[in-house]
Scaffold this motif. Structure first.
Motif, mmCIF file in Angstrom:
data_model
loop_
_atom_site.group_PDB
_atom_site.id
_atom_site.type_symbol
_atom_site.label_atom_id
_atom_site.label_comp_id
_atom_site.label_asym_id
_atom_site.label_seq_id
_atom_site.Cartn_x
_atom_site.Cartn_y
_atom_site.Cartn_z
ATOM 1 N N ARG A 32 20.764 27.299 4.502
ATOM 2 C CA ARG A 32 21.631 28.501 3.930
ATOM 3 C C ARG A 32 20.713 29.572 4.254
ATOM 4 N NH1 ARG A 32 21.129 25.746 -1.013
ATOM 5 N NH2 ARG A 32 19.930 27.028 -2.585
ATOM 6 N N PRO A 33 21.098 30.698 4.067
ATOM 7 C CA PRO A 33 20.583 32.033 4.067
ATOM 8 C C PRO A 33 19.197 31.926 3.052
ATOM 9 C CG PRO A 33 22.618 32.813 4.327
ATOM 10 C CD PRO A 33 22.712 31.248 4.015
ATOM 11 N N THR A 35 16.637 34.299 0.441
ATOM 12 C CA THR A 35 16.568 35.596 -0.162
ATOM 13 C C THR A 35 15.158 35.776 -0.228
ATOM 14 O OG1 THR A 35 18.847 35.446 -1.150
ATOM 15 C CG2 THR A 35 17.279 37.108 -2.031
ATOM 16 N N GLY A 58 13.267 34.469 9.987
ATOM 17 C CA GLY A 58 14.839 33.937 10.082
ATOM 18 C C GLY A 58 15.089 33.226 11.452
ATOM 19 N N GLN A 63 17.909 30.457 9.952
ATOM 20 C CA GLN A 63 18.945 30.768 8.869
ATOM 21 C C GLN A 63 18.519 32.299 8.867
ATOM 22 O OE1 GLN A 63 21.610 29.757 7.552
ATOM 23 N NE2 GLN A 63 21.313 27.581 8.397
ATOM 24 N N PRO A 64 19.417 33.390 8.443
ATOM 25 C CA PRO A 64 18.917 34.532 8.125
ATOM 26 C C PRO A 64 18.172 34.666 6.741
ATOM 27 C CG PRO A 64 21.132 34.271 7.448
ATOM 28 C CD PRO A 64 20.843 33.110 8.368
ATOM 29 N N VAL A 66 17.620 37.383 3.875
ATOM 30 C CA VAL A 66 18.258 38.345 3.421
ATOM 31 C C VAL A 66 17.206 39.162 2.559
ATOM 32 C CG1 VAL A 66 19.965 39.457 2.141
ATOM 33 C CG2 VAL A 66 20.277 37.541 3.628
ATOM 34 N N TYR A 90 14.661 28.565 -1.256
ATOM 35 C CA TYR A 90 15.769 29.833 -0.890
ATOM 36 C C TYR A 90 15.568 31.046 -1.583
ATOM 37 C CZ TYR A 90 17.991 25.787 1.381
ATOM 38 O OH TYR A 90 18.351 24.851 2.264
#
Length: 324
Positions: A32-33, A35, A58, A63-64, A66, A90
């Motif tokens: 998942r993204p 942070t 990323g 995954q991006p 952010v 994450y």
């Protein structure tokens, strides 16, 4: 099979299942993204660096990444967010000398910079330049020290404000050279630098990024850079160490940190990917545009460096009674 044996077998099965799920979750990282918290407002050097590295990270992770700008309280707000996050890879922090060393020594913050984080990887550092107004007629660090010793009140120097890196750079110079310097604080680097250019204050430590245009135009003169080695952007300017101060090193450094307890496989993955990104010609060129010097290393070495910086600045701040 006895009832006791049955219970033990059941517990073993549950433990195996939990460990299996945990291992699968780590091997599947990331799913998942991610942070990357930047404890500064958008637009500054830290934010630009985070976005530049985050975009490439990323791509490698699939995954991006952010960017979450959480400025305020001298970096304490954003840094606390990461300190309190789950150590699952994450939530990461764009840590700096301010968030991990200076601010915790200057103020009461709701995190421990040494116990609450896992050092993942260094990214870059930006050296400061000891810049003087040419009218001051100071041509070297040795000449500056001699002039300061000849003046009972000491030479004055400008800074972006109490407790900032360029303020502490001046205090460290005074300590290492055994001289007195008069601190003149401003509300930010820009007005401080403007007054040095105007000759109101004779000198200042400022980032090479912002100082470089004025050095090229002749409005300021560089006496030394504060990094351990010479800057690639100012190869003819000696370091403070070369200028006779062997213990002097000050940089605005940046790195990636995670909450304490980050699993070893995730730590290794992030460190390897970030290191590979930094070695690409494109990233090297981008860092040079930012006036930054590439830094890389393994997590153990980087953790030791962050710890040494924390100890160093805590000592300087305590010695000069700078903490409120």
């Amino acid at each position: 099979m006895t009832r006791f044996s049955t219970v033990l077998s059941g517990i073993a099965a549950v433990v195996a299942l939990v460990l299996g799920v945990a291992a699968q979750a780590q091997s599947a990282y990331p799913n998942r993204p991610i942070t990357l918290v930047v404890p500064y407002p958008p637009g500054g050097s830290a934010d630009i660096l985070a976005r530049t590295v985050g975009a490439e990270l990323g791509k490698r992770l699939g995954q991006p990444v952010v960017i979450d700008n959480r400025g305020g309280a001298g970096t304490a707000i954003g840094t606390k967010v990461v300190a309190s996050a789950a150590p699952d890879g994450y939530t990461l922090l764009l840590g700096t000398v301010s968030s991990q060393a200076i601010n915790p020594a200057m103020n009461k913050v709701a995190y421990d910079p040494l116990k609450d984080f896992t050092a993942v990887s260094p990214l870059a550092s930006i050296p400061f330049v000891l810049a003087v107004n040419p009218a001051a007629k100071i041509d070297s660090v040795a000449a500056l020290i001699a002039q300061a010793k000849a003046q009972p009140d000491g030479l004055s120097y400008a800074s972006a404000g109490p407790g900032t890196s360029n303020h502490l750079a001046g205090e460290l110079l005074a300590s290492e050279a055994h001289i007195r310097l008069l601190h003149v604080p401003y509300k930010g680097s820009a007005p401080a630098l403007n007054d040095v250019i105007a000759g109101v204050v004779p000198m200042m430590f400022d980032l090479q990024t912002t100082t470089l245009p004025y050095l090229k135009s002749g409005k300021l003169k560089a006496l030394a850079v504060t990094s351990k080695t010479r800057s690639s952007l100012l190869p003819d300017v000696p370091t403070m160490i070369e200028s006779g101060l062997p213990g002097y090193e000050v940089t605005a450094w940046f790195g990636v940190f995670a909450p304490a307890g980050l699993p070893a496989p995730i730590l290794a993955r992030l460190n390897t990917d970030i290191t590979d990104i930094l070695k690409t010609p494109e990233m090297t060129a981008r860092l040079r545009e930012l006036g930054a010097e590439l830094e890389s290393g393994d997590p153990v070495t980087y953790a030791a460096y962050a710890r040494s910086e924390s100890v160093k600045w805590a000592d300087v701040i305590k010695r000069y009674g700078l903490a409120p």
